[in-house]
Design a protein around this motif. Structure first.
Motif, PDB file in Angstrom:
ATOM      1  N   GLU A 172     122.013  13.334  84.960  1.00 49.82           N
ATOM      2  CA  GLU A 172     121.861  13.455  86.413  1.00 49.82           C
ATOM      3  C   GLU A 172     122.659  14.671  86.911  1.00 49.82           C
ATOM      4  O   GLU A 172     123.741  14.971  86.395  1.00 49.82           O
ATOM      5  N   GLU A 183     110.476  14.832  86.042  1.00 52.38           N
ATOM      6  CA  GLU A 183     111.409  14.438  84.994  1.00 52.38           C
ATOM      7  C   GLU A 183     110.788  14.732  83.641  1.00 52.38           C
ATOM      8  O   GLU A 183     109.576  14.605  83.459  1.00 52.38           O
ATOM      9  N   THR A 238     115.767  14.071  81.669  1.00 58.91           N
ATOM     10  CA  THR A 238     116.336  15.074  82.565  1.00 58.91           C
ATOM     11  C   THR A 238     115.506  15.127  83.839  1.00 58.91           C
ATOM     12  O   THR A 238     114.358  15.572  83.813  1.00 58.91           O
ATOM     13  N   PRO A 239     116.081  14.651  84.960  1.00 58.86           N
ATOM     14  CA  PRO A 239     115.360  14.687  86.233  1.00 58.86           C
ATOM     15  C   PRO A 239     115.537  16.038  86.936  1.00 58.86           C
ATOM     16  O   PRO A 239     116.549  16.722  86.749  1.00 58.86           O
TER      17      PRO A 239
END
Length: 97
Positions: free
Chosen positions: A3, A70, A83-84
């Motif tokens: 994040e 994502e 991984t956003p």
């Protein structure tokens, strides 16, 4: 899960316990989350998703709606990395204040 540093649930959240802790932290911040227009594509062990994400602040009731994407990586049918990509983290932070 990785994040962004600028968000209240920043950092790397590892394993099932870590992802569970991330979701609990997000529930403290957001009272409602809705996904619209979800699109998904896969290439080998990578899944790419995009959508419009609406979130409502638990603290002040304000709602924000933004594009979201994502990248998810799998190994042996297990999620090993996520991984956003948030459209505008500064807008998210401003509405949480």
């Amino acid at each position: 899960m990785h994040e962004p540093r600028s968000l209240p649930y920043a950092g790397d959240w590892n394993g099932l316990d870590g992802v569970g802790a991330l979701f609990r932290k997000m529930r403290e911040i957001w009272s409602d989350v809705a996904v619209e227009d979800l699109r998904v594509a896969q290439n080998d062990d990578m899944v790419f998703m995009s959508c419009t994400l609406s979130r409502t602040s638990r603290a002040n009731g304000a709602t924000i709606k933004q594009p979201f994407a994502e990248v998810l990586r799998f190994k042996d049918d297990r999620l090993i990395e996520g991984t956003p990509f948030y459209h505008d983290t500064s807008e998210i932070l401003a509405m949480l204040r």
